[in-house]
Scaffold this motif. Structure first.
Motif, PDB file in Angstrom:
ATOM      1  N   LEU A  13      30.084   1.441 -12.597  1.00  0.00           N
ATOM      2  CA  LEU A  13      29.104   0.860 -11.909  1.00  0.00           C
ATOM      3  C   LEU A  13      29.585   0.105 -10.587  1.00  0.00           C
ATOM      4  CD1 LEU A  13      27.409  -1.002 -15.051  1.00  0.00           C
ATOM      5  CD2 LEU A  13      26.264   0.607 -13.580  1.00  0.00           C
ATOM      6  N   SER A  14      30.907  -0.366 -10.647  1.00  0.00           N
ATOM      7  CA  SER A  14      31.323  -1.170  -9.436  1.00  0.00           C
ATOM      8  C   SER A  14      31.570  -0.265  -8.484  1.00  0.00           C
ATOM      9  CB  SER A  14      32.731  -1.700  -9.838  1.00  0.00           C
ATOM     10  OG  SER A  14      33.614  -1.130 -10.446  1.00  0.00           O
ATOM     11  N   SER A  15      31.806   1.150  -8.735  1.00  0.00           N
ATOM     12  CA  SER A  15      32.062   2.138  -7.728  1.00  0.00           C
ATOM     13  C   SER A  15      30.777   2.337  -6.832  1.00  0.00           C
ATOM     14  CB  SER A  15      32.530   3.484  -8.287  1.00  0.00           C
ATOM     15  OG  SER A  15      31.651   4.117  -8.929  1.00  0.00           O
ATOM     16  N   ILE A  16      29.388   2.028  -7.687  1.00  0.00           N
ATOM     17  CA  ILE A  16      28.367   2.118  -6.872  1.00  0.00           C
ATOM     18  C   ILE A  16      27.592   0.758  -6.521  1.00  0.00           C
ATOM     19  CG2 ILE A  16      27.619   4.612  -7.623  1.00  0.00           C
ATOM     20  CD1 ILE A  16      26.050   3.470  -9.604  1.00  0.00           C
ATOM     21  N   ASP A  17      28.353  -0.054  -6.617  1.00  0.00           N
ATOM     22  CA  ASP A  17      28.179  -1.519  -6.063  1.00  0.00           C
ATOM     23  C   ASP A  17      27.020  -2.228  -7.198  1.00  0.00           C
ATOM     24  OD1 ASP A  17      29.892  -1.396  -3.822  1.00  0.00           O
ATOM     25  OD2 ASP A  17      28.322  -0.352  -2.613  1.00  0.00           O
ATOM     26  N   ILE A  18      27.153  -2.089  -8.269  1.00  0.00           N
ATOM     27  CA  ILE A  18      26.396  -2.593  -9.324  1.00  0.00           C
ATOM     28  C   ILE A  18      27.110  -3.236 -10.086  1.00  0.00           C
ATOM     29  CG2 ILE A  18      25.017  -2.213 -11.333  1.00  0.00           C
ATOM     30  CD1 ILE A  18      23.796   0.234  -9.863  1.00  0.00           C
ATOM     31  N   GLN A  19      27.052  -4.601 -10.742  1.00  0.00           N
ATOM     32  CA  GLN A  19      27.901  -5.304 -11.588  1.00  0.00           C
ATOM     33  C   GLN A  19      27.012  -5.618 -12.951  1.00  0.00           C
ATOM     34  OE1 GLN A  19      30.730  -6.799 -11.237  1.00  0.00           O
ATOM     35  NE2 GLN A  19      30.829  -5.784  -9.022  1.00  0.00           N
ATOM     36  N   PRO A  20      27.629  -5.400 -14.099  1.00  0.00           N
ATOM     37  CA  PRO A  20      27.075  -5.570 -15.286  1.00  0.00           C
ATOM     38  C   PRO A  20      27.080  -7.143 -15.530  1.00  0.00           C
ATOM     39  CG  PRO A  20      29.372  -5.124 -15.476  1.00  0.00           C
ATOM     40  CD  PRO A  20      29.177  -4.723 -14.129  1.00  0.00           C
ATOM     41  N   TRP A  35      43.419  -1.693 -12.180  1.00  0.00           N
ATOM     42  CA  TRP A  35      42.388  -1.318 -11.245  1.00  0.00           C
ATOM     43  C   TRP A  35      41.020  -1.900 -11.020  1.00  0.00           C
ATOM     44  CZ3 TRP A  35      44.013   0.770 -15.669  1.00  0.00           C
ATOM     45  CH2 TRP A  35      43.090   0.949 -16.773  1.00  0.00           C
ATOM     46  N   LEU A  36      40.721  -2.761 -12.215  1.00  0.00           N
ATOM     47  CA  LEU A  36      39.374  -3.477 -12.201  1.00  0.00           C
ATOM     48  C   LEU A  36      39.493  -4.887 -11.624  1.00  0.00           C
ATOM     49  CD1 LEU A  36      37.708  -2.045 -15.498  1.00  0.00           C
ATOM     50  CD2 LEU A  36      37.223  -1.560 -13.106  1.00  0.00           C
ATOM     51  N   ALA A  37      40.733  -5.467 -11.274  1.00  0.00           N
ATOM     52  CA  ALA A  37      40.776  -6.714 -11.055  1.00  0.00           C
ATOM     53  C   ALA A  37      40.243  -6.887  -9.450  1.00  0.00           C
ATOM     54  CB  ALA A  37      42.500  -6.992 -10.804  1.00  0.00           C
ATOM     55  N   GLY A  38      39.328  -8.040  -9.443  1.00  0.00           N
ATOM     56  CA  GLY A  38      38.707  -8.237  -8.522  1.00  0.00           C
ATOM     57  C   GLY A  38      37.406  -7.311  -8.101  1.00  0.00           C
ATOM     58  N   ARG A  39      37.159  -6.512  -9.066  1.00  0.00           N
ATOM     59  CA  ARG A  39      35.811  -5.608  -8.928  1.00  0.00           C
ATOM     60  C   ARG A  39      34.746  -6.212  -9.630  1.00  0.00           C
ATOM     61  NH1 ARG A  39      37.719   0.323  -9.697  1.00  0.00           N
ATOM     62  NH2 ARG A  39      35.703   0.781  -9.376  1.00  0.00           N
TER      63      ARG A  39
END
Length: 333
Positions: A77-84, A103-107
């Motif tokens: 989701l974060s790779s397409i600029d969507i946040q759960p 790799w998800l820190a800050g994303r």
């Protein structure tokens, strides 16, 4: 295999030294290119229907409160600029999440919610409902079939068919996420970047094309196979002695059976690595002589277990430089 055994193992990697059912996964790229290459608007229209493990699911409108049951979907989701709105971590405390998934820190902006999973490693229906989701994303090992009706009664629920046996199964989920959010164009960009990243890294280790690998977790009982299939996209193939994570561990006295050209060994404390390196037979392994032994830590094990663009880029960043510099890779240049 119990539907929750993979989740239980993956969630406690650091504590139990990779009793996780480490997935055989693909390797991938970064989060998908510059923001200006992606559409900020939906690339289609609703309603939309996609296939999932327990049948088709349909959405009548764009989801605004997505809840996810594994870190791989946070990555996608974060790779397409969507946040759960929130996501499960298994048994890993919220305070330890970033160190286990760097790799998800800050994303992510959504709540890190270990309580979405009970102490019995089952979905907490009450906690899930408390976030008022309008879409839930999970896997068969986070949402078992006997609980699917209860979970999907809260919100439409997509369950991945990925059982860890396919090297590109995560891309099926990525495309499904694109369909459900109507961000298919953004997903196409992510997957194109993935292909380019893989090609670049494969070129860096071109002399390893067709070479073999062993991938194991170093445990007290021996060497547990698993979590190396993503190396296939770098041109490597499983060695003759490479087993599955469902196999019994290779006993310590059979260390010399780790005879592949490349050895990926996950270790969870300094003493395990020291014990392995101090064994006289270790220096005689082909991978030791080739300079192609890679020691992986719990974060790398998690990345292999929860494949998605950022996780797989992290794996390549952690492994390709040493493989590129190895004697085996340089020998044919």
């Amino acid at each position: 295999m119990n539907t929750y055994s993979r989740m239980r193992r993956a969630a406690t990697l650091a504590a139990i030294a990779l009793t996780a059912a480490l997935a055989v996964t693909a390797c991938g790229s970064d989060s998908g290119g510059d923001d200006d290459t992606r559409s900020s608007e939906s690339s289609g229209s609703y309603p939309v229907t996609v296939d999932s493990a327990y049948g088709q699911i349909s959405l009548d409108k764009e989801p605004e409160r997505i809840l996810v049951m594994s870190p791989s979907y946070v990555d996608m989701l974060s790779s397409i600029d969507i946040q759960p709105v929130a996501f499960a971590t298994g048994a890993i405390p919220a305070a330890d999440f970033d160190s286990n998934y760097p790799w998800l820190a800050g994303r992510y902006e959504g709540e890190v919610a270990p309580e979405l999973v009970t102490s019995e490693f089952k979905p907490s229906l009450e906690k899930i409902a408390s976030y008022e989701p309008d879409l839930i994303l999970g896997h068969t090992w986070t949402i078992p079939e006997d609980m699917y009706d209860d979970v999907s009664a809260i919100a439409p629920t997509y369950v991945s068919t990925d059982d860890g046996s396919a090297t590109t199964e995560w891309t099926v989920d990525m495309k499904a996420v694109g369909e459900l959010t109507q961000q298919t164009q953004a997903v196409d960009v992510v997957l194109a970047d993935f292909d380019a990243q893989v090609a670049q890294n494969k070129e860096r280790v071109a002399q390893l094309e067709g070479r073999t690998f062993n991938s194991v977790a170093v445990r007290e009982a021996g060497y547990q196979f698993g979590s190396g299939g993503w190396l296939a996209l770098l041109g490597l193939t499983p060695g003759q002695t490479q087993g599955s994570y469902t196999d019994a561990p290779l006993s310590p006295e059979n260390l010399d059976q780790l005879s592949a050209d490349v050895l990926l060994a996950y270790v969870f404390n300094d003493s395990d690595q020291a014990k392995l390196e101090s064994d006289p037979r270790f220096a005689e392994l082909p991978a030791s002589k080739n300079g192609t032994v890679i020691f992986g830590d719990p974060a790398m094990a998690n990345a292999a277990t929860f494949p998605a663009p950022g996780a797989l880029t992290y794996l390549m960043d952690e492994t390709v430089p040493s493989l590129e510099a190895s004697t085996l890779n340089k020998a044919g240049q």
